[in-house]
Structures are given as C-alpha cells and as structure tokens.
Enzyme design. Structure first.
Site, PDB file in Angstrom:
ATOM      1  N   LYS A 110       4.061  -2.064   1.145  1.00  0.00           N
ATOM      2  CA  LYS A 110       4.892  -1.628   1.065  1.00  0.00           C
ATOM      3  C   LYS A 110       4.706  -2.580  -0.803  1.00  0.00           C
ATOM      4  O   LYS A 110       5.241  -4.143  -0.814  1.00  0.00           O
ATOM      5  CB  LYS A 110       6.248  -2.274   2.072  1.00  0.00           C
ATOM      6  CG  LYS A 110       6.521  -1.073   2.631  1.00  0.00           C
ATOM      7  CD  LYS A 110       7.131   0.475   2.304  1.00  0.00           C
ATOM      8  CE  LYS A 110       7.429   0.747   3.532  1.00  0.00           C
ATOM      9  NZ  LYS A 110       7.344   2.269   3.123  1.00  0.00           N
ATOM     10  N   LYS A 218       6.285  13.006   9.033  1.00  0.00           N
ATOM     11  CA  LYS A 218       6.748  12.575  10.106  1.00  0.00           C
ATOM     12  C   LYS A 218       7.347  13.738  11.029  1.00  0.00           C
ATOM     13  O   LYS A 218       8.095  14.556  10.195  1.00  0.00           O
ATOM     14  CB  LYS A 218       8.030  12.015   9.503  1.00  0.00           C
ATOM     15  CG  LYS A 218       7.334  10.673   8.649  1.00  0.00           C
ATOM     16  CD  LYS A 218       8.236   9.588   8.105  1.00  0.00           C
ATOM     17  CE  LYS A 218       7.782   8.799   7.162  1.00  0.00           C
ATOM     18  NZ  LYS A 218       7.513   8.956   6.346  1.00  0.00           N
TER      19      LYS A 218
END
Length: 331
Positions: A110, A218
C-alpha cells in the site's frame, strides 16, 4: 433479479453479524464488521463497507446471497497463488508484518496513504525488496495520487522492478493518462484497474478505453461469481482476483471465483485472512506455501456468538440488509 431472491424474512432469520479484530490498521480500520448468511449451499458474506449507500452495497448483498444459495462453479484449479498484503506501515515494521505470511512470493504494498509522504512509500517498498529480493512486488495507491504525482512516483518506484501499479489515480480517464505518460517516458509498467472497475456503472469501459493492462476484481463489490466471470470474459484483460477484506467465508467465494477463471497469470490478493486476529471459523482460510485452497468454509456458531457486536450494530446491519434487498427487488 427479484425472482432469484429468497424471502427477506428467511435471509434475516439466517443472518449473523460479527466484528473481527485486526492485527494492524488496514483501510483506516482496526475492526471489521460483516453479516454472514447461512443458506442451502453453505455460507455467504455481506460486508460492504459502512460508508457505501444501498445502490453500491446491494451488489455485495447479491454476492452473499449467491454464495449461500448457489453452488460454486466447477473449479479449473484446486489452489490459488496469493500475494502478501503490506499495509502502509513504517519501514521498520515491514518485516514484522510480512513474516506473518507463509512464503510471500508476491507482495502487494500500500502506498499514497493519507498523512504520509512519498519518502515513506519509497522506504516501505525498498525494505520489502531488501527483505524479499526474489518476490514479485506490486503497489496499490487506492486512487491516492493525481496524474502528475502518480507519474513521478511510479517513475521512481519502478526501480524496484514492480509487477504492476494498482489504481494510482481516480477514474478511468486518469488511469489512461498515467499509462500513456509512463509509456512516453519509457517506463514499461503495467497499470491495474480496481476502483475504476468495481465503482463504475460500466466496468467494461476500462477495457474499451485502453486505460489498464489488467483488472483487479472482487466477488462481493461486483455482485458475485457469475457477474465477475461475465465481466472478465467480455473485458479480454488479464484478471487478478482480490479480497474486499473478507472473513474466511468471503474469501472462500473469492477463491472459487479465481478457480473458475480460464486463465490466472498473476497471484491473487486472497491472503488477507492473515490481517485478522480472529475469524468466523475454527478452520480459517489461510495460505500454505503461498497458495490458498479452494474450498467452502463453515462458520462456527460459537465463534459467531462470541464475535457478535453490541445489539445496536446488529440492528444496523439487519436494517441495511432490508434496504439493499429492496434495492435488488427494484432492479
């Protein structure tokens, strides 16, 4: 879709709300709430993030219903290669986080975290590369940069031999601009679309506009396995299946999706179970040697009772199911 929905009363009668503690802060939270649904085929998960309105959250509910009421598709593979996920921690914590993973052959890092600097990003990526010199590294900015910031940041980060950069800027147009500017600068870095797919009314526009080299998809945010398989087939882009910070129940659905794709050229973001300090099953879905098994997960009723939050939060989730259900009936 109304003809495919089970009765609302039945859903609510077989729903359980949980709150899972997390080992590290991720996406700004230290506890993750979810509603699990027990159906005739097994367990499904509804865990749309709390800020999502019914129009967006209803797709997550549709995915949870699909998992509980429909069989998983026939698998093409029995295990899924998965990446480790490194939150935006200080560089001196990188090793502590990554050692929780079993054989991290691929690491998603991240970056562009609010309140942090690009130097923090560089230090985090550099430490991950130092500790795991053979691993495939990818970065995820979660739309945290503007176009110029993204281009400059990715030029610098590309020295670490990145596999790809995920959603460096908001929107589809922004992705296309970043991709073009990097190519013009001689930086051959793949660009992956995540939010530009799952938050867009037309997820296929990413493909049509040539805005990305691959799609991160997703199961929950796009409405379930079948919806994602349809999108992937039409997009004709490489696909990486990722978690929406699911419990093991949601991860099982995501793994079933990954197992059903014709091709799976990249490791998937399905090892996020490691981020939780507890889970809904006595046999949580965790990676072994960098691979995740494709299997159903049964939630444990004792664990569900222990992990249940205060009644106010239970009522909030049940009301949310009602709102999203009515939205699904209308569409």
């Amino acid at each position: 879709m109304s003809t495919e929905l089970p009765p609302l009363d039945e859903l609510l009668a077989n729903s359980f709300v949980v709150r899972l503690p997390m080992r590290v802060k991720f996406r700004g939270i230290t506890q993750r709430e979810a509603l699990l649904i027990k159906g005739p085929e097994g367990w499904g998960e509804f865990s749309a993030f709390t800020e999502y309105a019914p129009a967006e959250a209803s797709r997550w509910l549709a995915a949870g219903i699909e998992a509980a009421y429909q069989p998983f598709p026939e698998p093409r593979r029995t295990s899924i290669p998965v990446n480790a996920t490194l939150p935006a921690v200080p560089a001196n914590q990188v090793g502590t986080v990554l050692e929780k993973y079993d054989a991290p052959h691929t690491i998603k890092i991240k970056v562009a975290e609010q309140g942090q600097s690009f130097d923090d990003d560089m230090a985090r990526v550099a430490e991950a590369r130092r500790l795991y010199p053979q691993a495939a590294l990818r970065v995820d900015a979660n739309m945290g940069w503007d176009v110029d910031q993204a281009v400059e940041a990715l030029k610098a980060l590309s020295e670490f031999d990145l596999q790809y950069a995920e959603q460096p800027v908001p929107g589809i147009t922004g992705l296309a601009q970043v991709r073009e500017k990097l190519r013009n600068a001689g930086v051959d870095l793949r660009i992956a679309a995540d939010e530009a797919v799952r938050k867009h009314t037309d997820p296929l526009e990413v493909s049509r506009l040539g805005a990305a080299d691959l799609m991160v998809i997703k199961a929950q945010p796009l409405g379930g396995i079948q919806a994602v398989l349809d999108i992937a087939e039409q997009a004709e882009l490489d696909v990486v299946v990722s978690s929406a910070l699911d419990t093991s129940v949601g991860l099982a659905q995501a793994a079933a999706l990954a197992s059903a794709l014709p091709d799976l050229p990249f490791a998937c973001g399905l090892s996020t179970g490691t981020l939780f300090a507890d889970d809904v099953s006595h046999e949580p879905l965790l990676a072994t040697a960098g691979f995740l098994a494709v299997r159903r997960v049964d939630a444990d009723l004792e664990k569900l009772a222990r992990l249940s939050p205060e009644q106010q939060r239970v009522d909030w989730w049940r009301h949310r199911v009602e709102e999203c259900y009515q939205y699904l009936v209308r569409v």
